[in-house]
Structures are given as C-alpha cells and as structure tokens.
Motif scaffolding. Structure first.
Motif, PDB file in Angstrom:
ATOM      1  N   ARG A   1      35.105  21.956 -27.382  1.00  0.00           N
ATOM      2  CA  ARG A   1      36.538  21.650 -27.383  1.00  0.00           C
ATOM      3  C   ARG A   1      36.825  20.333 -28.089  1.00  0.00           C
ATOM      4  O   ARG A   1      37.813  20.221 -28.836  1.00  0.00           O
ATOM      5  N   ASP A   2      35.978  19.343 -27.854  1.00  0.00           N
ATOM      6  CA  ASP A   2      36.186  18.055 -28.519  1.00  0.00           C
ATOM      7  C   ASP A   2      36.058  18.200 -30.035  1.00  0.00           C
ATOM      8  O   ASP A   2      36.838  17.603 -30.793  1.00  0.00           O
TER       9      ASP A   2
ATOM     10  N   ARG B   1      39.281  20.025 -31.122  1.00  0.00           N
ATOM     11  CA  ARG B   1      40.501  19.211 -31.010  1.00  0.00           C
ATOM     12  C   ARG B   1      40.563  18.127 -32.084  1.00  0.00           C
ATOM     13  O   ARG B   1      41.649  17.813 -32.590  1.00  0.00           O
TER      14      ARG B   1
ATOM     15  N   LEU C   1      41.729  19.935 -35.014  1.00  0.00           N
ATOM     16  CA  LEU C   1      43.108  20.369 -34.803  1.00  0.00           C
ATOM     17  C   LEU C   1      44.077  19.201 -34.968  1.00  0.00           C
ATOM     18  O   LEU C   1      45.183  19.372 -35.508  1.00  0.00           O
ATOM     19  N   ASP C   2      43.663  18.012 -34.540  1.00  0.00           N
ATOM     20  CA  ASP C   2      44.505  16.834 -34.732  1.00  0.00           C
ATOM     21  C   ASP C   2      44.744  16.562 -36.221  1.00  0.00           C
ATOM     22  O   ASP C   2      45.854  16.184 -36.626  1.00  0.00           O
TER      23      ASP C   2
ATOM     24  N   ARG D   1      47.270  19.156 -37.419  1.00  0.00           N
ATOM     25  CA  ARG D   1      48.625  18.883 -36.913  1.00  0.00           C
ATOM     26  C   ARG D   1      49.239  17.658 -37.581  1.00  0.00           C
ATOM     27  O   ARG D   1      50.462  17.575 -37.732  1.00  0.00           O
TER      28      ARG D   1
ATOM     29  N   LEU E   1      39.125  26.412 -27.687  1.00  0.00           N
ATOM     30  CA  LEU E   1      40.443  25.798 -27.811  1.00  0.00           C
ATOM     31  C   LEU E   1      41.477  26.623 -27.047  1.00  0.00           C
ATOM     32  O   LEU E   1      42.369  26.071 -26.392  1.00  0.00           O
TER      33      LEU E   1
ATOM     34  N   ALA F   1      41.060  26.079 -23.406  1.00  0.00           N
ATOM     35  CA  ALA F   1      41.552  24.749 -23.034  1.00  0.00           C
ATOM     36  C   ALA F   1      43.068  24.690 -22.957  1.00  0.00           C
ATOM     37  O   ALA F   1      43.631  23.660 -22.582  1.00  0.00           O
TER      38      ALA F   1
ATOM     39  N   GLU G   1      45.199  25.152 -25.595  1.00  0.00           N
ATOM     40  CA  GLU G   1      45.867  24.689 -26.813  1.00  0.00           C
ATOM     41  C   GLU G   1      46.892  25.729 -27.276  1.00  0.00           C
ATOM     42  O   GLU G   1      46.704  26.930 -27.099  1.00  0.00           O
ATOM     43  N   ASP G   2      47.972  25.243 -27.858  1.00  0.00           N
ATOM     44  CA  ASP G   2      49.069  26.107 -28.306  1.00  0.00           C
ATOM     45  C   ASP G   2      48.690  26.745 -29.642  1.00  0.00           C
ATOM     46  O   ASP G   2      48.806  26.119 -30.696  1.00  0.00           O
ATOM     47  N   LEU G   3      48.222  27.990 -29.589  1.00  0.00           N
ATOM     48  CA  LEU G   3      47.816  28.731 -30.770  1.00  0.00           C
ATOM     49  C   LEU G   3      48.564  30.057 -30.824  1.00  0.00           C
ATOM     50  O   LEU G   3      48.878  30.645 -29.790  1.00  0.00           O
TER      51      LEU G   3
ATOM     52  N   ARG H   1      43.887  30.849 -19.594  1.00  0.00           N
ATOM     53  CA  ARG H   1      44.739  29.898 -20.316  1.00  0.00           C
ATOM     54  C   ARG H   1      45.053  30.351 -21.738  1.00  0.00           C
ATOM     55  O   ARG H   1      45.930  29.779 -22.386  1.00  0.00           O
TER      56      ARG H   1
END
Length: 240
Positions: free
Chosen positions: A93-94, A97, A100-101, A104, A129, A132, A134-136, A155
C-alpha cells in the motif's frame, strides 16, 4: 495520432528514489487517469509503451517503479526483493500510495477519475490500494490474484477485473478459487478471465535471459488481455 508528452518523475518510496514514467495526452484540460503497475522485475520499456498507448487514448498515465530505477533481470534477485513485498500488505500500500500521490499531483489528472491497473506485483499493489479504501473507479490485475487480510476487501468500491493464464503455476487454480471466493464474499463487482494455454507473465514479450519455469509469452492471449484492460477502462473510466 495524438501527441503524447512523457517525462520521468523521481519520488520517494520504500526507502528508495523511484523513477516513474508519466505519459500525458494532448491538450491542457484535466483527464481521467491510470496508475500502471509493473511486473515483479520492475518498470521497463514494456510498461512505458503501455502507458504511452493509454495516453494516446486520452488518459493521464503514471507507470510506477518498484526498485529505485532498476529492472531486475536475475529471477532469484527479483524474488528476494519481491516476495517480502507480497507478504506485507502495508508495504504494498505504501508503494502504491506514493505513486498515487504523484498521479494526483499532476495538474492534468482528474483526481475523482482514477483507475489502477497492474501486472504481477503491480496488480497486487492495485488490489491493496482498493482494500485500503482508496477512491478508484476500476482495478485491473493480470497475474496478481493475491488475497487480502480478513475484512478489508469490503473496502473495494469499484469493479475489479482479473486475468490469469490457465497454465500459470504461480497463480494456480487454488489461488484463483481463493481470490474469487474473497471477492464474492466481500460483495465486490468482480470478474475473472482465464486465458487458455497461457502461463505466468504471458502478457510480457520475451526477454533475453533465463526465466522461471512456467513463465512464457503467449502473443494471442496477451493481445486479448490488453483488449480486456481497454474494455475495463472504457466501461468504468470513459474518456469524454
């Protein structure tokens, strides 16, 4: 053919300086975006070409890195780095993310319209992701049918597409069944495509070094899997 602009972006993740590949479509406005994850050996020109092809269709695409700018050709070295990753959902996830950052933060990205597509380890990261929260808008994974920790798959709030070769000894039938059962129990909108006669990493063109047994390119099924990825994006993340 539209003009695609590309650049390499350095960003920190997993204690390394990663070197991802950003591909931007023509124009100046915000566009739907795709986070693209590589196979276990890492980011190479195969994934960069995939990113560029998606940018041709109008997507902002960030193909992320796994190994600090390296593509690991030795199977044993690759497994020594990747297997601990796959055993650690938080680490996956790290990694996801951090990439993903970057996506974004790109001004051309519409942050409310992002999909995550990954191959092998990259597919496992895409799934984590989703787990976790995340908005996908969509998750696609080829050969990365990893199961998650209890209660976290609920989730996932978007459709999940998965592809695997029928002769893949790494993603064997028991793994496929466990993945399908997990998705179904969590109420995910999921589908699984099994590509007949294909082995592990069937989607990756041949490489000039020794590979693990059960790893082989299957051109026909690779083309079909790519069309299925495009179909997922057309359904869940249309370019308008």
């Amino acid at each position: 053919m539209t003009t695609v602009t590309t650049r390499t972006i350095a960003y920190p993740a997993d204690g390394l300086t990663m070197l991802g590949h950003l591909a931007l479509p023509a124009g100046t406005g915000r566009r739907p975006a795709v986070l693209l994850g590589p196979e276990g050996p890492g980011l190479n020109d195969v994934q960069r070409r995939r990113a560029d092809a998606l940018a041709e269709l109008g997507y902002v695409v960030f193909a992320f890195d796994l190994h600090g700018g390296r593509w690991i050709s030795d199977p044993q070295e690759m497994l020594a780095r990747v297997m601990p990753m796959l055993a650690d959902p938080d680490r996956l996830r790290d990694l996801g993310r951090a990439a993903l950052d970057v996506l974004r933060d790109e001004p051309r990205t519409d942050p409310g319209r992002i999909a995550a597509i990954g191959y092998g380890t990259g597919g496992a990261i895409a799934l984590e992701l989703g787990r976790a929260g995340e908005d996908l808008r969509a998750i696609g994974t080829v050969n990365g049918l990893v199961t998650g920790r209890p209660g976290e798959t609920e989730r996932i709030r978007c459709p999940v597409w998965a592809g695997v070769g029928s002769e893949d000894p790494i993603m064997a039938p028991a793994q496929r069944e466990a993945f399908a059962a997990e998705m179904q129990a969590a109420g995910v909108d999921w589908r699984l495509v099994v590509y007949g006669g294909a082995e592990h990493a069937f989607h990756h063109p041949p490489v000039g070094h020794a590979v693990r047994p059960g790893v082989a390119h299957h051109p026909r099924q690779a083309e079909r899997a790519w069309r299925d990825v495009l179909g997922l994006l057309a359904e869940c993340l249309p370019v308008t």
